[in-house]
Design an enzyme around this catalytic site. Structure first.
Site, PDB file in Angstrom:
ATOM      1  CB  SER A 102      16.857 -37.430  11.458  1.00 36.04           C
ATOM      2  OG  SER A 102      17.797 -38.120  12.245  1.00 36.04           O
TER       3      SER A 102
ATOM      4  CG  ASP B  80      15.492 -38.504  14.866  1.00 32.87           C
ATOM      5  OD1 ASP B  80      14.739 -38.080  13.980  1.00 32.87           O
ATOM      6  OD2 ASP B  80      16.546 -39.114  14.636  1.00 32.87           O
TER       7      ASP B  80
END
Length: 764
Positions: A93, A237
């Site tokens: 991320s 993500d």
């Protein structure tokens, strides 16, 4: 080398030389040669011994946490201060974004500077500059408060807030030094990041391919950014499955792991107050337990104290960076102990290569609904062009602004000394949209806008749009437009406008029968139909022309005739125009220029009044906006118009007065005078506005305008005299999701009263 080993080697070498050379040849030179061989052997032995004690390889693991990942920058600063060389980086991320930039060659100070310059409001909202939208797109994007997918008579919701193109363009420019690297082990620092297959829930290791695309996939927070497709996998993500890729970094060859953990602990019920926090909580449910073992396997564990910040606290970036520094300094002795002082490493500043690209070819897959000419027309460059990264970003923004593609990605492939642009476009499967808007002004009164927009109605590249406006005055606006890129585009437009208002007697040819009357109450209806063509001229101007059919009906109970009808005629005309628009915003611009010039010739009429003769009208408009200083802007406006040929029909005169309504025909704003209250067949007008943003999206402004207006004012030099009409206004404006909400107090020294105007929502 031990003495016994030296003796054996000496004896062997002496025997070798005696065998090869006669005794007479064996001389002092031979002993010198023998000495040099023995010395080099001893030095080589010492070198082997020195290399046998290798510096441990250090791996850095950066977790995800949205804006809290700014703490990684602070940690990197401290690691560099301690002289630590990072040999491998793994991130998830936000950790993948910062880790990827560091792996591509940037040092911590440079990354800090990059993030401080980034506008995260624009990043989250996937900001598309207004200049990237064509004139048709600008009009549509500045009308509607809500846009929703509409299919099979059902209203949907967008799959995410942002496609992430702002971030994609930014990262592409920043990583241009390594744009041809496809194996992340070949980066200046070997790198990997983690994505999550949204279909299977499996972890996906990203260590090959397009670096920017990998970072984007790893950071595609669900609902905030759209999923990214890589090698057939739809990724979001990586923090969903592995927010701390320690095992993967060890597999790269790391002996020592420095880990930075910026993820949240599980929140209590009272803190789960919005969708973002709930999504973060769901992500953390799996990762919290996994982290316990991962922490144990981390040699230097760094946990910044960022409990008071959220995943979208981008406005607190500097504070979060300092928290990262504090956490790293708390374990500074451990960090320093990782290497001897003699191994101190100072990471150099990355020198960016030129941002100029020579694009040899543009490669795209075949599209169902859009032609290659359409794509190249949006990019504004062709194969064989020399461009900059800013030109590339502009072209991609142009494509994104069409909203015709649900996903856009690209990479630059080497082609000799130049590049090929590989462009991947995923057509938006939704071709119909429901759009809504709301507006109020003093002319048209209240209105609720319902729009249906459909793409590919008849041809590729086309769009059909129908506005229905319900409220005090029913209106509609139907548009059909086919855009052909560099080639000529064409369209058709039909609209109905109507209102009831006290307006200037110039809208009546019967004023002579009512002496002393300056304003009359009219029911005004205008039905306008246009067929037109247009094209981009020298890459900046919109040039076009076409034919128009207009039906005009005006009646008034104020006038004394049996039917109360002033006009009910049809008019046929030809028109041409040239436009330029570089304003950064329509309603509260801070920079840019708007220019428009129109020529219209009225050729024939059904002539209800029996007074029509063909005539022509020309007008021009100019606006220049500049920023005076932070949050303060200065805007200068100039307008002029005149009639030539025969006397004009009074219903098409230039009519000034009022503010905040959608302009049609030759209606125009003028402070100090009521709506549509002064008129003439020629005019010249100038105005200035000073605007100051007192708080975010809150504006106060002061304005002044001046005009000379009348019949044939340009037939003499009187139009350059002191202005006959003047007006002033002070106002307040608030930018909202439905458009600007404005109030203006307006007055003129020529008038005995002042006017207060309200305008709510986007203009339509």
């Amino acid at each position: 080398m031990r003495p016994k080993q030296k003796s054996i080697l000496h004896t062997w070498l002496k025997g070798f030389f005696l065998l090869k050379f006669p005794t007479s040849v064996w001389s002092i030179n031979s002993y010198v040669l023998l000495f040099l061989i023995l010395f080099s052997q001893n030095a080589f032995s010492q070198e082997i011994k020195k290399d046998s004690i290798k510096r441990p390889k250090i791996g850095l693991v950066l977790s995800g946490g949205g804006a809290k990942g700014f703490a990684h920058i602070g940690v990197l600063k401290v690691l560099e201060e301690a002289g630590i060389k990072i040999d491998y980086i793994g991130g998830t991320s936000m950790g993948s974004i910062i880790g990827g930039l560091y792996a591509s060659g940037y040092n911590a100070t440079q990354i800090d500077s990059i993030f401080k310059k980034t506008n995260f409001d624009e990043l989250i909202n996937d900001y598309i500059p207004r200049s990237s939208k064509n004139f048709y797109g600008k009009r549509n994007d500045e009308l509607y408060a809500i846009v929703l997918p509409f299919s099979n008579l059902r209203v949907g919701i967008p799959e995410a807030l942002s496609k992430g193109m702002y971030n994609y363009n930014l990262l592409s420019s920043l990583t241009r030094n390594v744009r041809h690297v496809r194996d992340f082990n070949q980066l200046p620092t070997p790198f990997l990041c983690i994505g999550t297959n949204i279909e299977t829930g499996e972890e996906v290791l990203l260590n090959k391919g397009n670096l920017v695309q990998a970072m984007m996939a790893s950071a595609a927070f669900p609902s905030l950014f759209t999923p990214v497709e890589i090698d057939g996998n739809l990724l979001v993500d990586g923090g969903v499955v592995n927010n701390y890729p320690i095992k993967e970094v060890r597999n790269l060859g790391a002996d020592i792991i420095i880990g930075v953990d910026v993820q949240d602990d599980l929140a209590k019920r009272k803190n789960l107050k919005n969708a973002t926090r709930i999504l973060v909580q769901i992500t953390n449910l799996q990762s919290i337990d996994k982290m316990k073992n991962k922490i144990k396997n981390t040699d230097v564990y760094i946990k910044p104290d960022i409990r008071d910040y959220g995943v979208i606290s981008f406005d607190k970036g500097e504070e979060i960076i300092r928290k990262g520094e504090e956490a790293a300094f708390a374990v500074y002795e451990k960090i320093k102990a990782l290497i001897p002082e003699t191994e101190f490493y100072k990471k150099p500043k990355l020198k960016l290569v030129t941002d100029t690209l020579k694009i040899e070819r543009i490669n795209t897959d075949r599209l169902d609904n859009y032609t290659k000419e359409y794509i190249r027309g949006k990019l504004r460059f062709k194969g064989g062009s020399t461009i900059t990264y800013n030109d590339l970003k502009t072209g991609i923004n142009n494509l994104d602004a069409t909203q015709n593609f649900s996903a856009i990605s690209y990479c630059l492939q080497p082609n000799g000394a130049n590049d090929d642009l590989d462009l991947v476009l995923k057509e938006n499967p939704t071709q119909t949209f429901l759009k809504l808007g709301l507006h109020y002004d003093g002319l048209y009164k209240s209105g609720i806008l319902v729009n249906l927009t459909h793409k590919k109605t008849f041809l590729k590249n086309d769009v059909t749009s129908l506005d229905i406006i319900l409220g005090d005055n029913f209106r509609y606006d139907l548009n059909y437009y086919v855009e052909n890129g560099f080639n000529i585009s064409f369209g058709f437009r039909s609209r109905l406008n109507q209102f009831n208002r006290n307006v200037t007697t110039s809208l009546s040819n019967l004023v002579g029968e009512n002496p002393g009357v300056n304003l009359i109450n009219v029911d005004f209806m205008d039905i306008n139909n246009q067929a037109y063509f247009q094209t981009i001229f020298v890459q900046k101007f919109l040039m076009g022309g076409g034919l128009e059919y207009k039906y005009l009906k005006i009646n008034s109970p104020t006038l004394a005739n049996e039917e109360n009808i002033i006009d009910k005629s049809s008019y046929f005309s030809a028109f041409a125009y040239l436009k330029y628009d570089s304003l950064d915003e329509k309603y509260y611009p801070s920079s840019g220029v708007y220019f428009s010039t129109d020529l219209q010739t009225y050729l024939a009429s059904s002539d209800y009044t029996n007074t029509f003769k063909s005539f022509s009208m020309a007008k021009a408009e100019l606006s220049v906006v500049n920023k005076l200083f932070r949050k303060a802007t200065f805007k200068f406006d100039a307008d002029a118009g005149f009639t030539f040929g025969n006397n004009s029909v009074p219903f098409f005169d230039y009519i000034l007065g009022g503010y905040g309504y959608s302009k049609i025909n030759n209606f125009n704003y003028f402070y100090g005078y009521d709506f549509l209250s002064i008129a003439g067949n020629s005019f010249i007008k100038a105005g200035i506005t000073l605007d100051y943003e007192i708080l975010k999206k809150n504006h106060i402004n002061v304005s002044a305008n001046f005009a000379n207006l009348g019949d044939n004012i340009f037939s003499s030099v009187d139009w350059v005299s002191m202005p006959k009409y003047t007006g002033y206004a002070v106002g307040y404006g608030l930018e909202t999701i439905i458009g600007p909400i404005e109030i203006k107090q307006s007055w003129s020294p020529e008038m005995s009263r002042s006017f207060t105007w309200f305008s709510i929502g986007f203009l339509f």
